[in-house]
Design an enzyme around this catalytic site. Structure first.
Site, PDB file in Angstrom:
ATOM      1  N   ARG A 249       8.026  -0.611  -2.585  1.00  0.00           N
ATOM      2  CA  ARG A 249       8.513  -1.361  -3.730  1.00  0.00           C
ATOM      3  C   ARG A 249       9.746  -2.138  -3.284  1.00  0.00           C
ATOM      4  O   ARG A 249      10.566  -1.630  -2.510  1.00  0.00           O
ATOM      5  CB  ARG A 249       8.896  -0.438  -4.896  1.00  0.00           C
ATOM      6  N   GLU A 278       9.222  -9.020  -8.880  1.00  0.00           N
ATOM      7  CA  GLU A 278       7.929  -9.717  -8.785  1.00  0.00           C
ATOM      8  C   GLU A 278       7.548 -10.310 -10.136  1.00  0.00           C
ATOM      9  O   GLU A 278       7.831  -9.695 -11.160  1.00  0.00           O
ATOM     10  CB  GLU A 278       6.848  -8.728  -8.326  1.00  0.00           C
ATOM     11  N   HIS A 296       2.283  -9.193  -2.850  1.00  0.00           N
ATOM     12  CA  HIS A 296       1.844  -7.853  -3.274  1.00  0.00           C
ATOM     13  C   HIS A 296       0.305  -7.720  -3.208  1.00  0.00           C
ATOM     14  O   HIS A 296      -0.365  -7.588  -4.229  1.00  0.00           O
ATOM     15  CB  HIS A 296       2.348  -7.515  -4.680  1.00  0.00           C
TER      16      HIS A 296
HETATM   17  O1  LIG Z   1      -0.679   1.412  -5.977  1.00  0.00           O
HETATM   18  C1  LIG Z   1       0.350   0.784  -6.170  1.00  0.00           C
HETATM   19  O2  LIG Z   1       1.384   1.314  -6.587  1.00  0.00           O
HETATM   20  C2  LIG Z   1       0.386  -0.639  -5.904  1.00  0.00           C
HETATM   21  O3  LIG Z   1       1.422  -1.206  -5.730  1.00  0.00           O
HETATM   22  C3  LIG Z   1      -0.900  -1.356  -5.892  1.00  0.00           C
HETATM   23  O4  LIG Z   1      -0.829  -2.503  -5.124  1.00  0.00           O
END
Ligand SMILES: O=C(O)C(=O)CO
Length: 338
Positions: A249, A278, A296
């Site tokens: 993230r 994002e 992403h």
């Molecule tokens: O699985 C997740 O948390 C994602 O970010 C999917 O792309």
């Protein structure tokens, strides 16, 4: 009849969903254009009133926003007891609110590992070999001018430091073993599933872990305690010329510290699939040649999306049939009241 809601995309497992819930629950699609309409329809008499479980995909946030405490309270009010989130990361759900309202949450571990690890591998290859930069050159008609082999590196023999050895980290370790890269990792505890050829570096050896890395792969979930974890100190702890790739993230990295380290040449390159806000991408990142950027795409394959949908639906069904889905999130597994 029991009612469950599909909140967000069910792109590949729609047919299976009908079969899975036939005779068990009525499936109500979330079709609200905005949060106000969503909340209104959760009230008595509304089209979502009385649902007991929710399948949730992050795409629903485009219409109704994230599952904040207001939404969680309204879900609890109408009778929701389980949120089956489709995705590994569940930072778009207010977990404290769910805990206080008695709603359990599951995610889709395992289903995301291969596609996300492949994305990390691509970012490592592209950044070390300058492939993204090379393609941009070709597209503007400059062929390979300005591309110097002295700025590109093989993966073979380099050290990959994985920050967060969960399912995705483990799969990254397996993939880079083909080169082979040396793989070291840092976790709070040694990871049970870590391949035998990886080396564990505990907290006391964090400085050494960073110093030895040619590539730092960030693979920790976003939680309060991991926000900004890869900050100035960690970045400067890496050797000059090291690269960072992030498929976790955006907020796990302090973006300003990252950009400063690119500006002054401390970092040799960066590969990113995720960003703090994002879909916004900091325009300063776009100016660097040695940065590979993806929007992403971590799990954006038909195969993995279907696996994830089935896994989330499986959790929802298990909740209805057995009282609990298998992938209850870690924060809730550790709490006795759940
Ligand atoms: O699985 C997740 O948390 C994602 O970010 C999917 O792309």
């Amino acid at each position: 009849m029991t009612k469950v809601m599909i909140c967000g995309d069910l792109a590949w497992a729609g047919v299976e969903a009908k079969e899975m819930f036939a005779g068990l629950a009525e499936i109500i699609p979330m079709d609200s254009p905005d949060k106000a309409d969503f909340l209104k329809n959760l009230e008595p008499g509304g089209k979502y009133a009385g649902i007991v479980g929710v399948y949730r995909h992050n795409i629903s946030s485009k219409k109704i926003g994230v599952f904040d405490s207001e939404i969680v309270s309204s879900l609890a009010e109408t009778g929701v007891k389980w949120i089956a989130h489709n995705g590994a990361g569940y930072d778009q759900i207010d977990i404290s609110a769910c805990i206080s309202k008695g709603i359990r949450v599951s995610n889709t571990p395992g289903a995301v590992d291969d596609a996300t690890a492949t994305t990390a591998l691509y970012l490592i290859i592209s950044t070390l070999r300058q492939f993204s930069k090379a393609e941009r050159h070709l597209r503007k008609g400059a062929w390979n001018s300005g591309l110097r082999s002295g700025q590109a590196f093989d993966l073979t023999g380099k050290t990959l430091a994985i920050l967060g050895m969960g399912g995705i980290g483990t799969r990254i370790a397996e993939l880079v073993h083909a080169f082979p890269m040396r793989v070291i990792y840092h976790n709070r505890r040694p990871a049970e599933g870590a391949p035998a050829w990886t080396e564990y570096y505990p907290k006391e050896r964090l400085a050494e872990f960073l110093r030895e890395a040619d590539v730092l792969a960030v693979s920790v979930p976003l939680r309060q305690e991991t926000e900004g974890l890869v900050g100035e100190a960690m970045i400067r702890g890496l050797r000059k010329g090291a690269i960072i790739v992030n498929t976790a993230r955006g907020k796990v990295i302090d973006e300003n510290a990252l950009i400063r380290a690119l500006e002054d040449g401390h970092l040799g390159g960066v590969g990113l699939d995720v960003y703090p806000n994002e879909p916004e991408v900091n325009p300063r990142l776009l100016g660097f040649d040695n940065v590979t950027l993806l929007p992403h795409m971590g799990t954006e394959t038909r195969d993995s999306q279907k696996k994830m949908e089935l896994r989330a639906l499986g959790n929802l069904k298990d909740f209805l049939v057995e009282g609990s889905g298998k992938d209850l999130i870690a924060e809730m597994r550790l709490r006795s009241r759940f």
